[in-house]
Structure formats: structure tokens, C-alpha cells
Design a protein around this motif. Structure first.
Motif, PDB file in Angstrom:
ATOM      1  N   GLU A  50       0.841  -1.198   0.000  1.00 18.71           N
ATOM      2  CA  GLU A  50       0.000   0.000   0.000  1.00 18.71           C
ATOM      3  C   GLU A  50       0.876   1.249   0.000  1.00 18.71           C
ATOM      4  O   GLU A  50       0.627   2.202  -0.744  1.00 18.71           O
ATOM      5  CB  GLU A  50      -0.923   0.009   1.218  1.00 18.71           C
ATOM      6  CG  GLU A  50      -1.994  -1.064   1.176  1.00 18.71           C
ATOM      7  CD  GLU A  50      -2.764  -1.179   2.472  1.00 18.71           C
ATOM      8  OE1 GLU A  50      -4.012  -1.174   2.417  1.00 18.71           O
ATOM      9  OE2 GLU A  50      -2.115  -1.291   3.542  1.00 18.71           O
ATOM     10  N   LEU A  89      -7.251  -0.367  -2.201  1.00 17.38           N
ATOM     11  CA  LEU A  89      -6.985   1.009  -1.768  1.00 17.38           C
ATOM     12  C   LEU A  89      -8.213   1.898  -1.965  1.00 17.38           C
ATOM     13  O   LEU A  89      -8.477   2.784  -1.141  1.00 17.38           O
ATOM     14  CB  LEU A  89      -5.780   1.585  -2.524  1.00 17.38           C
ATOM     15  CG  LEU A  89      -4.431   0.999  -2.133  1.00 17.38           C
ATOM     16  CD1 LEU A  89      -3.358   1.388  -3.154  1.00 17.38           C
ATOM     17  CD2 LEU A  89      -4.023   1.436  -0.736  1.00 17.38           C
ATOM     18  N   GLY A 115      -5.757   9.531   1.709  1.00 15.48           N
ATOM     19  CA  GLY A 115      -4.590   8.784   1.254  1.00 15.48           C
ATOM     20  C   GLY A 115      -3.325   9.623   1.299  1.00 15.48           C
ATOM     21  O   GLY A 115      -2.266   9.148   1.720  1.00 15.48           O
TER      22      GLY A 115
END
Length: 163
Positions: A50, A89, A115
Motif C-alpha cells: 500500500e 486502496l 490517502g
């Protein structure tokens, strides 16, 4: 590591074990670095993959978006793997997809505000931890080590650069 090299020199005097003096240390350092990175990412609720995708988007500059193809080339994974990663995500609201205005069939993946905040915090923490790993080296020694490692890595990086 010194003892390991000495032991091999005694057991196999017929072999040049000098590569162990460098590469075994690099390997051992890589394990310490991996632990520090995983701990840093975990504190920010991120897996290494990620972090990899989010930092790729973040360092692309505003508007922090890339095509899935650009992401997979930067992270060296397959298209199926990248699709799965983007899905996960997006479900976590760390990225979003939008149609590519220049390609009707394409999409763009962009960082959400959440994010961007998460990756910025994780990156700052990672750099703090990595500075701690390098604390025993003077700045000039760090620069020398970086240059030497670059010399070793260039052939590998060049051979694995996607075209």
C-alpha cells in the motif's frame, strides 16, 4: 559478520570469501531495514505494498494521479496484481478512480485527501526511522556509501527497467 568471514576463511581457504564482507552485511542490514519499514507502515495502518502504491502517486506531483499502467510499471507488478491493489486502496478510501478524459477506455487513479495525509505521515515516520539506522555514519560517509551502492545497483536496475 567478522566471525562468519573468519570461519569461512579457515574452513575454505581455497575460496575468496571477500564478497561476504560486503554482501552479507548488506543482507543483514536489509533485514533490519525491512523490520523498521514494516513497523513504520503498521503504525500508520499500511502494508508495504500500500505504501509503495501511495508513494508512487504522491511523488508524481499534483494532481497525484496516474494510470494503472504507469503504476504497475513503477511498482513492477502484474496488471492483475495492480487491479487488486487499486480495488483494495479504493475500498479503504485512500485512492479513487476516475475516467481518463484523454482515453475513453482508460481510468486514472488518484490519491484522496485521506490517502495523501496517511502516506505523508508514514513517509515522515519512515525517514525518521531510517535516519536512526544511519546514525552511526557521518554525512560524508553516507554519501560515499550511497555512491558505492548506486554503482553496484545500476546494472540490476538497468536490466529490470520496464520498456
Amino acid at each position: 559478520m567478522d566471525q562468519l568471514v573468519l570461519s569461512w576463511r579457515q574452513e575454505r581457504p581455497d575460496l575468496d570469501v571477500s564478497p561476504l564482507e560486503v554482501l552479507s552485511r548488506v543482507s543483514r542490514l536489509a533485514r533490519h531495514l525491512d523490520r523498521a519499514r514494516r513497523a513504520s507502515f503498521a503504525e500508520h495502518g499500511l502494508e508495504p505494498w500500500e505504501f509503495d502504491v501511495l508513494t508512487t502517486l504522491r511523488r508524481s506531483g499534483p494532481p497525484y494521479e496516474l494510470s494503472p499502467g504507469a503504476l504497475l510499471r513503477a511498482t513492477l507488478v502484474t496488471s492483475g496484481t495492480m487491479t487488486n491493489r487499486i480495488d483494495r486502496l479504493a475500498a479503504a478510501r485512500l485512492v479513487r478512480r476516475r475516467p481518463d478524459p484523454e482515453d475513453r477506455r482508460g481510468v486514472l487513479v488518484s490519491l484522496t485527501d485521506q490517502g495523501r495525509a496517511r502516506v505523508d505521515e508514514a513517509f515522515a515516520d519512515l525517514l525518521r526511522r531510517e535516519r536512526e539506522l544511519l546514525a552511526g555514519l557521518a554525512p560524508t560517509d553516507r554519501a560515499t556509501l550511497a555512491a558505492l551502492l548506486r554503482t553496484i545497483l545500476v546494472p540490476f536496475d538497468t536490466a529490470h527497467t520496464p520498456t
